[in-house]
Design a protein around this motif. Structure first.
Motif, PDB file in Angstrom:
ATOM      1  N   ILE A 215       3.908   1.546  -1.244  1.00 18.51           N
ATOM      2  CA  ILE A 215       4.469   1.735  -2.593  1.00 18.51           C
ATOM      3  C   ILE A 215       3.443   2.465  -3.455  1.00 18.51           C
ATOM      4  CG2 ILE A 215       5.139   0.528  -4.706  1.00 18.51           C
ATOM      5  CD1 ILE A 215       6.330  -1.655  -2.953  1.00 18.51           C
TER       6      ILE A 215
ATOM      7  N   ILE B 102       6.126  -3.120 -15.572  1.00 18.42           N
ATOM      8  CA  ILE B 102       6.936  -4.305 -15.307  1.00 18.42           C
ATOM      9  C   ILE B 102       8.308  -4.187 -15.957  1.00 18.42           C
ATOM     10  CG2 ILE B 102       5.952  -5.553 -17.260  1.00 18.42           C
ATOM     11  CD1 ILE B 102       6.150  -8.051 -15.732  1.00 18.42           C
TER      12      ILE B 102
ATOM     13  N   ALA C 135       0.790  -4.830  -6.131  1.00 17.30           N
ATOM     14  CA  ALA C 135       0.695  -6.246  -5.763  1.00 17.30           C
ATOM     15  C   ALA C 135       1.229  -7.122  -6.891  1.00 17.30           C
ATOM     16  CB  ALA C 135      -0.746  -6.608  -5.443  1.00 17.30           C
ATOM     17  N   ILE C 136       0.858  -6.792  -8.144  1.00 18.51           N
ATOM     18  CA  ILE C 136       1.305  -7.602  -9.288  1.00 18.51           C
ATOM     19  C   ILE C 136       2.821  -7.506  -9.445  1.00 18.51           C
ATOM     20  CG2 ILE C 136       1.246  -7.786 -11.783  1.00 18.51           C
ATOM     21  CD1 ILE C 136      -1.615  -7.342 -11.787  1.00 18.51           C
TER      22      ILE C 136
ATOM     23  N   ASP D 108      -9.000  -9.072  -8.220  1.00 19.74           N
ATOM     24  CA  ASP D 108      -7.811  -8.571  -8.895  1.00 19.74           C
ATOM     25  C   ASP D 108      -7.316  -9.516  -9.991  1.00 19.74           C
ATOM     26  OD1 ASP D 108      -6.028  -6.398  -9.029  1.00 19.74           O
ATOM     27  OD2 ASP D 108      -4.454  -7.804  -8.483  1.00 19.74           O
TER      28      ASP D 108
ATOM     29  N   VAL E 216       1.857  -7.644 -18.858  1.00 17.82           N
ATOM     30  CA  VAL E 216       2.125  -8.121 -17.501  1.00 17.82           C
ATOM     31  C   VAL E 216       1.498  -9.489 -17.284  1.00 17.82           C
ATOM     32  CG1 VAL E 216       1.924  -7.553 -15.087  1.00 17.82           C
ATOM     33  CG2 VAL E 216       2.150  -5.739 -16.734  1.00 17.82           C
TER      34      VAL E 216
ATOM     35  N   ILE F 230      14.964 -10.509 -19.519  1.00 18.90           N
ATOM     36  CA  ILE F 230      15.478  -9.741 -18.386  1.00 18.90           C
ATOM     37  C   ILE F 230      16.059 -10.680 -17.335  1.00 18.90           C
ATOM     38  CG2 ILE F 230      14.826  -8.216 -16.501  1.00 18.90           C
ATOM     39  CD1 ILE F 230      12.876  -6.867 -18.314  1.00 18.90           C
TER      40      ILE F 230
ATOM     41  N   PHE G 108      11.955   2.982   3.280  1.00 23.94           N
ATOM     42  CA  PHE G 108      12.359   2.256   2.079  1.00 23.94           C
ATOM     43  C   PHE G 108      13.877   2.251   1.925  1.00 23.94           C
ATOM     44  CE2 PHE G 108       8.283   2.626  -0.718  1.00 23.94           C
ATOM     45  CZ  PHE G 108       7.606   1.908   0.240  1.00 23.94           C
TER      46      PHE G 108
ATOM     47  N   LEU H  87      -5.516  -9.032   0.629  1.00 23.06           N
ATOM     48  CA  LEU H  87      -5.474  -8.235  -0.593  1.00 23.06           C
ATOM     49  C   LEU H  87      -6.887  -7.849  -1.021  1.00 23.06           C
ATOM     50  CD1 LEU H  87      -3.205  -7.294  -2.387  1.00 23.06           C
ATOM     51  CD2 LEU H  87      -3.534  -9.296  -3.803  1.00 23.06           C
TER      52      LEU H  87
ATOM     53  N   LEU I 290       2.949 -13.857  -1.736  1.00 20.89           N
ATOM     54  CA  LEU I 290       1.979 -14.728  -2.402  1.00 20.89           C
ATOM     55  C   LEU I 290       2.707 -15.678  -3.339  1.00 20.89           C
ATOM     56  CD1 LEU I 290      -0.969 -15.403  -2.936  1.00 20.89           C
ATOM     57  CD2 LEU I 290      -0.972 -13.734  -4.743  1.00 20.89           C
TER      58      LEU I 290
ATOM     59  N   ARG J 258      -3.275  -2.299  -6.945  1.00 18.14           N
ATOM     60  CA  ARG J 258      -3.268  -3.557  -7.709  1.00 18.14           C
ATOM     61  C   ARG J 258      -1.936  -3.741  -8.422  1.00 18.14           C
ATOM     62  NH1 ARG J 258      -8.822  -4.795  -9.121  1.00 18.14           N
ATOM     63  NH2 ARG J 258     -10.163  -3.231  -8.190  1.00 18.14           N
TER      64      ARG J 258
ATOM     65  N   LEU K  27      11.595  -4.442 -13.637  1.00 17.48           N
ATOM     66  CA  LEU K  27      12.559  -5.542 -13.753  1.00 17.48           C
ATOM     67  C   LEU K  27      13.962  -5.024 -14.053  1.00 17.48           C
ATOM     68  CD1 LEU K  27      10.520  -8.280 -15.625  1.00 17.48           C
ATOM     69  CD2 LEU K  27      11.286  -8.299 -13.285  1.00 17.48           C
TER      70      LEU K  27
ATOM     71  N   VAL L 195       0.838  -1.206   0.000  1.00 17.09           N
ATOM     72  CA  VAL L 195       0.000   0.000   0.000  1.00 17.09           C
ATOM     73  C   VAL L 195       0.872   1.255   0.000  1.00 17.09           C
ATOM     74  CG1 VAL L 195      -1.751   1.274   1.267  1.00 17.09           C
ATOM     75  CG2 VAL L 195      -1.928  -1.182   1.074  1.00 17.09           C
TER      76      VAL L 195
ATOM     77  N   ARG M 297      -1.456  -2.942 -22.411  1.00 17.74           N
ATOM     78  CA  ARG M 297      -0.376  -2.869 -21.431  1.00 17.74           C
ATOM     79  C   ARG M 297      -0.492  -3.990 -20.408  1.00 17.74           C
ATOM     80  NH1 ARG M 297      -0.663   2.632 -21.951  1.00 17.74           N
ATOM     81  NH2 ARG M 297      -2.552   2.616 -20.734  1.00 17.74           N
TER      82      ARG M 297
ATOM     83  N   LEU N 128      -4.450 -10.319 -10.868  1.00 21.38           N
ATOM     84  CA  LEU N 128      -3.356 -11.211 -10.470  1.00 21.38           C
ATOM     85  C   LEU N 128      -3.885 -12.572 -10.045  1.00 21.38           C
ATOM     86  CD1 LEU N 128      -0.414 -11.753  -9.568  1.00 21.38           C
ATOM     87  CD2 LEU N 128      -0.991 -10.687  -7.423  1.00 21.38           C
TER      88      LEU N 128
ATOM     89  N   PRO O   5       5.200  -0.348 -20.075  1.00 16.99           N
ATOM     90  CA  PRO O   5       4.559  -1.046 -18.961  1.00 16.99           C
ATOM     91  C   PRO O   5       5.455  -1.011 -17.726  1.00 16.99           C
ATOM     92  CG  PRO O   5       4.489  -2.369 -20.949  1.00 16.99           C
ATOM     93  CD  PRO O   5       5.380  -1.223 -21.236  1.00 16.99           C
TER      94      PRO O   5
ATOM     95  N   PHE P 278       4.542  -9.712  -7.198  1.00 14.24           N
ATOM     96  CA  PHE P 278       4.471 -11.105  -7.633  1.00 14.24           C
ATOM     97  C   PHE P 278       5.531 -11.391  -8.689  1.00 14.24           C
ATOM     98  CE2 PHE P 278       2.791 -14.761  -9.877  1.00 14.24           C
ATOM     99  CZ  PHE P 278       2.355 -15.555  -8.839  1.00 14.24           C
ATOM    100  N   VAL P 279       5.737 -10.464  -9.608  1.00 13.03           N
ATOM    101  CA  VAL P 279       6.673 -10.706 -10.700  1.00 13.03           C
ATOM    102  C   VAL P 279       8.101 -10.427 -10.268  1.00 13.03           C
ATOM    103  CG1 VAL P 279       7.201 -10.171 -13.089  1.00 13.03           C
ATOM    104  CG2 VAL P 279       4.871 -10.101 -12.313  1.00 13.03           C
TER     105      VAL P 279
END
Lengths: 302, 447
Positions: A107, A153, A240-241, B302, B392, B409, B47, A275, A254, A237, A157, A105, B388, B304, A151, A244-245
């Motif tokens: 972040i 991600i 959270a994703i 969600d 993901v 990556i 952080f 969540l 998770l 959301r 990454l 939250v 987009r 995910l 994106p 996960f990645v």
């Protein structure tokens, strides 16, 4: 108006040729028929495209649609039955995972704040009529387009490679995306702002920052805040994703629990519930305040 | 303006109330930024942002940034067998065949000369290797008599960019890098651009200029008698072993497909459900409540979670991703649609009702024409943002460009591939962005 003045008969209209009425009706019906035909064809094409696309997607998928359908509930029921057996653990797990949830939250909140602030600045610089440097508006627009279309991600990454794990890569990635996405929406709102207060402030010698702060921001604040809240919900959301990645937060927990598989399903359920409740709560709160902001604005304008 | 005319006199606040309101505002205008600042300061330490500088891997960043726009060519000689190989990134599939070495590498009578530019010359011969560095001198390396160690001969004192032990000697200059070990000697040269992007070295079209290629495509003898040069060229490009253009194009298409099927199917599924959730179409309160809670539930779970659950049932692939988008968006569309339906103008429905239309006909002729532009614009907006998300989701379920990207990556090696995919994704998203923007403007104008 003409029809009322001269009545339904077309013959009596001053500019109309006698007898034209029948033809127009025919032409109108023709047009309607043609339109329906066209929209029918487009609809049929569209449906055919969807079916073909779905079959293609299915053929490139590891498992088929029909075969997988009965298994949709297999995994959830396996998870839930195990978690039910260990239901006594769940309150403890809630406490255990609360810090990760807070990180997720946080972040989202920080990214929304930083991204929103950047977006406001970019939006004002990119709006015609308000820009500080009118010649540079296309530059700021392209900057928003670019940050919006990468994106999260990808950025996250790559930053993990450089900065290592933790919340910072996700924070930067989401902030960048937020700046672009909100910037576009903010600038659409700012475009519709009344320029009279700005002109008034210019006439008394106000600088650009003063004109924006006193002339534009009060006008756009309700709509901007409403978009900002919507974005916060989306960012929770996304955070959270991203966890996960890649990096930290509840998404990472998770993933760890999921990779462990059977035996840690009580953790999966606990994380899932946390969540879910958080998202629903944020959704409800922001929805409530958004309607109040937008409705309140309407009331004062009416 | 109209408000001040219509407002009753009694609503004008008293002076005291006005001043109190001003005070409150003044307090808020310090309080809110203060809270935000305090929060950001706390986060700054929570952080551990001050520690970031020490944890950051600047060497990784340098590798990443160089790889984005440049490529590295390895010129390697096996010191035991004497075999020479020239390749991109030292990979087999990026190897240059002996007759087609880059023009800065030449082999005559077993002596390999590598011109690194600006007077930097590296020579491999049967004695060992030499590296001529301008403004410094010649670095000479040869194995000792017993072959157990390396003997370095270079102007003293040794600068910091030469790193020497009796097993490995490395030289790093702006022109390139040079490693000598007992088993092999390697020279790395960095050059701008992406090597072998169009054709790999084993292709007959390798190292041909665009003009030569054009003349080959238009006229010219057939290289492969069974097909025209143009189609041969296209297939060599499409099946490029380094860059896999064909696979990448498929992956991009899969991502688009996921977004397309997911969004538009969700739009169709959500339409009847939204009618059930709208107050003016469904008089049954409990059913309405149930529908709305379903929408909330779907949105709350969600993407995910949906993706994970669906991937278990259907395995990895684009269909799983499409279904995940379908489910999530059904919730979103249901909510948005039902709000749009509640805001329609009832007069048109009344008009259609007066002609004796049934409920279905009223919906078709009284309601849909009113809401279509709004709904279509929402659908297009979500389609655009879903291209987009599909990236993901692809990374989680294993399909499309998202999978390729995360794989590239995670291997942390082929950053030029990452740059290539990123550029493609950004171009795709931008293209869709402007396309959907164009259609939306048309719709709104048409409405």
């Amino acid at each position: 108006m003409v029809d009322i003045a001269y009545g339904p008969g077309n013959e009596r209209g001053p500019d109309r040729k006698p007898g034209a009425g029948l033809d127009t009706t025919g032409a109108y019906l023709d047009m309607v028929r043609r339109r329906r035909l066209y929209s029918g064809i487009i609809l049929a094409l569209f449906i055919a495209l969807m079916i073909a696309g779905f079959q293609l997607a299915e053929s490139r998928n590891a498992g088929g649609f029909i075969n997988g359908l009965p298994q949709i509930f297999a995994f959830p029921s396996e998870v839930i039955s195990e978690a039910w057996a260990k239901r006594a653990n769940i309150p403890g797990l809630f406490v255990q995972f609360l810090p990760s949830l807070m990180e997720t939250v946080n972040i989202a909140a920080v990214s929304t704040l930083i991204g929103g602030f950047t977006a406001a600045l970019l939006a004002l610089l990119a709006t015609r009529g308000l820009a500080r440097w009118p010649r540079l508006t296309p530059l700021f627009r392209r900057m928003m387009d670019l940050t919006r279309s990468i994106p999260e991600i990808v950025i996250a990454l790559m930053l993990i490679f450089i900065l290592g794990g933790g919340p910072v890569p996700a924070m930067i990635a989401i902030s960048l995306h937020t700046a672009g996405a909100l910037g576009k929406l903010f600038s659409e709102v700012a475009e519709n702002a009344d320029v009279k207060p700005v002109e008034g402030l210019t006439s008394v010698g106000a600088g650009w920052l003063q004109r924006m702060w006193l002339g534009v921001i009060p006008q756009v604040a309700p709509n901007w805040l409403s978009y900002l809240m919507l974005r916060f919900e989306i960012n929770v959301r996304a955070s959270a994703i991203l966890g996960f990645v890649g990096s930290g937060g509840i998404g990472y927990d998770l993933k760890l629990a999921m990779q462990w598989g059977a035996g840690k399903y009580d953790q999966v359920v606990a994380i899932f519930l946390l969540l879910f409740l958080t998202i629903v709560l944020i959704d409800q709160i922001t929805d409530h305040y958004r309607t109040r902001l937008v409705k309140g604005e309407k009331k004062s304008r009416a | 303006m109209t408000m001040s005319l219509n407002a009753p006199l009694g609503t004008i606040p008293s002076t005291d109330a006005l001043i109190a309101r001003f005070r409150k505002r003044a307090r808020m205008s310090f309080l809110v930024p203060g809270i935000i600042l305090a929060y950001l300061t706390w986060i700054f330490f929570a952080f551990d942002i001050p520690g970031i500088a020490s944890r950051a891997r600047t060497d990784n960043a340098a590798v990443l940034l160089t790889d984005f726009w440049a490529h590295k060519t390895h010129v390697t000689r096996d010191n035991r067998s004497g075999a020479l190989s020239v390749s991109k990134d030292g990979e087999n599939r990026g190897a240059y065949p002996p007759g087609l070495l880059p023009d800065w590498v030449s082999v005559t009578d077993g002596v390999t000369t590598i011109d690194l530019g600006d007077g930097n010359i590296v020579t491999y011969d049967d004695q060992g290797a030499r590296y001529v560095v301008p403004d410094y001198g010649t670095i000479q390396i040869r194995p000792s008599e017993d072959g157990q160690s390396l003997i370095l001969d270079a102007p003293l004192p040794l600068p910091s960019w030469i790193n020497a032990s009796d097993r490995l000697i490395t030289v790093t200059t702006p022109a390139g890098r040079f490693n000598y070990s007992r088993s092999k000697v390697e020279t790395f040269r960095y050059q701008a651009g992406w090597a072998l992007f169009f054709f790999t070295a084993d292709s007959p079209f390798f190292q041909k200029s665009p003009l030569e290629l054009a003349s080959l495509a238009v006229s010219g003898d057939r290289i492969d008698p069974t097909r025209s040069n143009l189609s041969y060229m296209a297939s060599e490009f499409w099946n490029n072993k380094m860059w896999h253009h064909g696979e990448v194009a498929w992956a991009l298409f899969e991502t688009l497909l996921m977004a397309f099927i997911g969004t538009f199917l969700a739009a169709l599924v959500a339409l009847p459900l939204a009618f059930m959730a709208a107050r003016n179409f469904n008089p049954l309160g409990p059913l309405r409540f149930v529908m709305r809670r379903i929408f909330d539930f779907i949105r709350g779970v969600d993407a995910l979670i949906w993706t994970i659950v669906l991937a278990r049932a259907f395995g990895p692939g684009p269909m799983t991703g499409a279904l995940a988008i379908l489910i999530t968006d059904t919730g979103t569309f249901g909510k948005l649609y039902s709000e749009a339906l509640e805001n329609i103008d009832e007069k048109q429905v009344e008009g259609v009702r007066s002609t004796g239309a049934t409920a279905l006909q009223r919906a078709r002729f009284g309601v849909l024409p009113q809401v279509t532009p709004v709904l279509m614009s929402q659908v297009l907006y979500l389609f655009e943002s879903n291209t987009r998300s599909a990236t993901v989701i692809g990374a989680i379920t294993g399909g499309g460009i998202g999978l390729l990207l995360t794989q590239a990556i995670i291997t942390q090696k082929d950053w030029e591939d990452v740059a290539y995919y990123m550029i493609l994704i950004v171009l795709m998203v931008m293209a869709l962005d402007s396309l959907s923007g164009w259609i939306r403007r048309k719709l709104i104008k048409g409405a």
